[in-house]
Design a protein around this motif. Structure first.
Motif, PDB file in Angstrom:
ATOM      1  N   VAL A 189       0.152  -1.488  -0.114  1.00  0.00           N
ATOM      2  CA  VAL A 189       0.062  -0.217  -0.132  1.00  0.00           C
ATOM      3  C   VAL A 189       0.687   1.001  -0.200  1.00  0.00           C
ATOM      4  CG1 VAL A 189      -1.659   1.385   1.346  1.00  0.00           C
ATOM      5  CG2 VAL A 189      -1.764  -0.866   1.172  1.00  0.00           C
ATOM      6  N   MET A 190       1.449   1.243   0.667  1.00  0.00           N
ATOM      7  CA  MET A 190       2.776   2.782   0.538  1.00  0.00           C
ATOM      8  C   MET A 190       3.345   2.692  -0.605  1.00  0.00           C
ATOM      9  SD  MET A 190       6.432   2.317   3.053  1.00  0.00           S
ATOM     10  CE  MET A 190       6.851   1.731   2.068  1.00  0.00           C
ATOM     11  N   THR A 191       4.262   2.084  -1.289  1.00  0.00           N
ATOM     12  CA  THR A 191       4.745   2.448  -2.232  1.00  0.00           C
ATOM     13  C   THR A 191       3.230   2.254  -3.286  1.00  0.00           C
ATOM     14  OG1 THR A 191       4.607  -0.083  -2.570  1.00  0.00           O
ATOM     15  CG2 THR A 191       6.768   0.707  -2.062  1.00  0.00           C
ATOM     16  N   THR A 192       2.707   1.531  -3.740  1.00  0.00           N
ATOM     17  CA  THR A 192       1.815   2.132  -4.142  1.00  0.00           C
ATOM     18  C   THR A 192       1.653   3.456  -4.134  1.00  0.00           C
ATOM     19  OG1 THR A 192       0.790  -0.046  -4.335  1.00  0.00           O
ATOM     20  CG2 THR A 192      -0.724   1.596  -4.868  1.00  0.00           C
ATOM     21  N   LEU A 193       0.662   3.460  -3.352  1.00  0.00           N
ATOM     22  CA  LEU A 193       0.789   5.253  -2.844  1.00  0.00           C
ATOM     23  C   LEU A 193       1.803   6.369  -3.067  1.00  0.00           C
ATOM     24  CD1 LEU A 193      -1.278   5.273   0.077  1.00  0.00           C
ATOM     25  CD2 LEU A 193      -1.966   5.821  -1.582  1.00  0.00           C
TER      26      LEU A 193
ATOM     27  N   THR B 108      -0.514  -5.092  -8.664  1.00  0.00           N
ATOM     28  CA  THR B 108       0.335  -5.970  -7.663  1.00  0.00           C
ATOM     29  C   THR B 108       0.423  -7.257  -7.559  1.00  0.00           C
ATOM     30  OG1 THR B 108       0.176  -5.850  -4.968  1.00  0.00           O
ATOM     31  CG2 THR B 108      -1.803  -5.606  -5.810  1.00  0.00           C
ATOM     32  N   VAL B 109       1.741  -7.809  -7.970  1.00  0.00           N
ATOM     33  CA  VAL B 109       1.965  -9.074  -7.166  1.00  0.00           C
ATOM     34  C   VAL B 109       2.608  -9.822  -6.033  1.00  0.00           C
ATOM     35  CG1 VAL B 109       3.877 -10.724  -8.689  1.00  0.00           C
ATOM     36  CG2 VAL B 109       3.209  -8.762 -10.016  1.00  0.00           C
TER      37      VAL B 109
ATOM     38  N   ALA C 159       1.032   2.362 -16.526  1.00  0.00           N
ATOM     39  CA  ALA C 159       0.456   1.827 -15.206  1.00  0.00           C
ATOM     40  C   ALA C 159       0.879   1.172 -14.441  1.00  0.00           C
ATOM     41  CB  ALA C 159      -0.619   0.762 -15.650  1.00  0.00           C
ATOM     42  N   TYR C 160       1.457   1.158 -13.108  1.00  0.00           N
ATOM     43  CA  TYR C 160       1.948   0.895 -12.224  1.00  0.00           C
ATOM     44  C   TYR C 160       1.790  -0.473 -11.492  1.00  0.00           C
ATOM     45  CZ  TYR C 160       0.871   5.416 -12.169  1.00  0.00           C
ATOM     46  OH  TYR C 160       0.944   7.246 -11.832  1.00  0.00           O
ATOM     47  N   LEU C 161       2.995  -0.789 -11.789  1.00  0.00           N
ATOM     48  CA  LEU C 161       3.678  -2.241 -11.003  1.00  0.00           C
ATOM     49  C   LEU C 161       4.315  -2.549 -10.194  1.00  0.00           C
ATOM     50  CD1 LEU C 161       3.369  -5.797 -11.571  1.00  0.00           C
ATOM     51  CD2 LEU C 161       5.474  -5.070 -13.883  1.00  0.00           C
ATOM     52  N   VAL C 162       3.219  -3.214  -8.871  1.00  0.00           N
ATOM     53  CA  VAL C 162       3.991  -3.544  -7.657  1.00  0.00           C
ATOM     54  C   VAL C 162       4.557  -4.565  -7.091  1.00  0.00           C
ATOM     55  CG1 VAL C 162       4.304  -2.604  -5.174  1.00  0.00           C
ATOM     56  CG2 VAL C 162       3.424  -1.042  -6.830  1.00  0.00           C
ATOM     57  N   ASN C 163       5.507  -5.188  -7.094  1.00  0.00           N
ATOM     58  CA  ASN C 163       6.045  -6.267  -6.570  1.00  0.00           C
ATOM     59  C   ASN C 163       6.536  -6.537  -5.273  1.00  0.00           C
ATOM     60  OD1 ASN C 163       6.841  -9.087  -7.337  1.00  0.00           O
ATOM     61  ND2 ASN C 163       8.051  -9.144  -8.462  1.00  0.00           N
TER      62      ASN C 163
ATOM     63  N   TYR D 277       7.269   1.508 -10.867  1.00  0.00           N
ATOM     64  CA  TYR D 277       7.861  -0.529 -10.748  1.00  0.00           C
ATOM     65  C   TYR D 277       8.249   0.041  -9.209  1.00  0.00           C
ATOM     66  CZ  TYR D 277       8.910  -4.633 -10.465  1.00  0.00           C
ATOM     67  OH  TYR D 277       9.725  -6.071  -9.903  1.00  0.00           O
ATOM     68  N   ALA D 278       7.429  -0.409  -8.474  1.00  0.00           N
ATOM     69  CA  ALA D 278       8.542  -0.390  -6.597  1.00  0.00           C
ATOM     70  C   ALA D 278       8.612  -1.461  -6.309  1.00  0.00           C
ATOM     71  CB  ALA D 278       7.160  -0.081  -6.337  1.00  0.00           C
TER      72      ALA D 278
END
Length: 386
Positions: free
Chosen positions: A156-160, A253-254, A278-282, A306-307
């Motif tokens: 959640v932190m890195t998405t924001l 998010t993965v 789009a954003y990708l969080v892994n 990407y985060a």
């Protein structure tokens, strides 16, 4: 008597802490769903201390040595002649963390004639060759759920941080600047976006629950569909596959384990079907995505950000392209190793050791491989290809 080989990350650069930012931790007795937190007979550490580094020793030395066992702790795990390789030859138990994994390859397992138990102090045992563990009768266990919420919070932190362009804006302040336009030219609201998770297990579902109040559309794919009541409660849209889901999402998010079906999943082809920008969080495992495909997508603008905190190998080399690619929010593998999480996974590691050394069954939910087959949580999360 057993020889226990524990591989942990290095102490802080300025030495093991003598004081901490906080005096205590909230007490977590149960996880969502009712599973109890680790219940060892005792602990020889203070919750909130740095337990995951070499000097922290997961709080195990007093317990093991008082019972006549040998504990060897090292951070030296890679390269020819590493301490890990030298000590592994006659070790009965290996303990390591996903954040600083001791890669138990088939070759290493074959060379470790005494090895009977591999413990992940955390969750995610893909650094162990599970086929080889099965073939050699090695039990593999991890401290299921101990840091699932820790990782979900990091997602959640890195998405924001990505969507709101937080890190570059913070850098402007550190550099003495004040150009608001520079900060907001890539800043958006999360509200109204479509967010999807690849896998909706403990971490993925926790992410969905934490994002629901942001008034976003929520999507998921998983080989185990969630109960209808959960889907209705959170307003979830189920998709049969990641390929079906990602074209609909602004954020993906993965949260899946690494196994043959997920390795290399996010390559040029799948990333190319995502919305532009789009954003990708892994925070799952680095090998679920193609390293260079992510770099290319950020440079071309196909991905806006990407985060995550997972790399391969770990630690990542200084020239790893993810260190210098644009619009990223990468950290070292820290999402599941907060001081709060460490208290739980250290206690869970001791619980597993107490059971195993006394010949008692290890909790079913902690087992990944046992009795020459996938077991417990492992049977749910992993697949084995002989």
């Amino acid at each position: 008597m057993a020889k226990v080989l524990c591989v942990l990350y290095d102490d802080p650069t300025d030495g093991y802490p003598t004081s901490y930012a906080r005096d205590d931790l909230p007490v977590i007795d149960r996880y969502p769903g009712g599973q109890t937190a680790p219940t060892p007979e005792a602990v020889d550490f203070t919750p909130g201390r740095l337990l995951g580094s070499v000097s922290g020793e997961l709080g195990l030395r007093g317990f093991l040595e008082a019972a006549g066992h040998t504990l060897v702790v090292t951070s030296d795990k890679d390269g020819d002649g590493s301490v890990f390789d030298r000590e592994l030859v006659d070790a009965d138990v290996v303990i390591s963390q996903p954040f600083w994994p001791a890669y138990l390859t088939a070759e290493r397992i074959a060379a470790a004639g005494n090895l009977k138990l591999a413990i992940t102090a955390g969750i995610g045992s893909d650094h162990v060759d599970l086929d080889a563990a099965i073939a050699h009768g090695v039990t593999v266990a991890e401290v299921t759920y101990c840091n699932s919420i820790s990782v979900a919070e990091h997602v959640v932190m890195t998405t924001l941080a990505l969507v709101r362009n937080y890190l570059p804006s913070h850098r402007v302040v550190l550099d003495g600047g004040w150009n608001i336009a520079d900060c907001v030219a890539r800043s958006y609201d999360l509200e109204g976006m479509q967010v999807g998770t690849v896998a909706a297990g403990r971490i993925g579902l926790a992410v969905l629950r934490r994002l629901a109040p942001f008034e976003v559309g929520l999507h998921y794919t998983d080989r185990h569909r969630l109960p209808r009541a959960v889907e209705e409660e959170l307003g979830l849209t189920f998709h049969e596959s990641a390929q079906d889901m990602v074209p609909h999402c602004d954020v993906v998010t993965v949260n899946a384990p690494l196994h043959p079906e997920t390795e290399g999943l996010f390559g040029d082809k799948l990333i190319g079907t995502m919305k532009r920008g789009a954003y990708l969080v892994n925070t799952a495992r680095a090998l679920i995505v193609d390293r260079d495909a992510v770099d290319r997508a950020l440079r071309s603008g196909q991905l806006a950000g990407y985060a995550g905190d997972v790399w391969f190998p770990q630690p990542a080399p200084a020239d790893h392209p993810w260190r210098t690619m644009p619009h990223h929010g990468m950290t070292p593998h820290i999402s599941g190793s907060s001081l709060s999480a460490q208290a739980r996974y250290a206690a869970g590691t001791r619980e597993i050791l107490e059971c195993w050394l006394a010949g008692r069954p290890v909790r079913e939910e902690y087992l990944i491989v046992d009795g020459g087959a996938l077991a417990g949580a492992g049977a749910h999360a992993y697949s084995v290809h002989g």
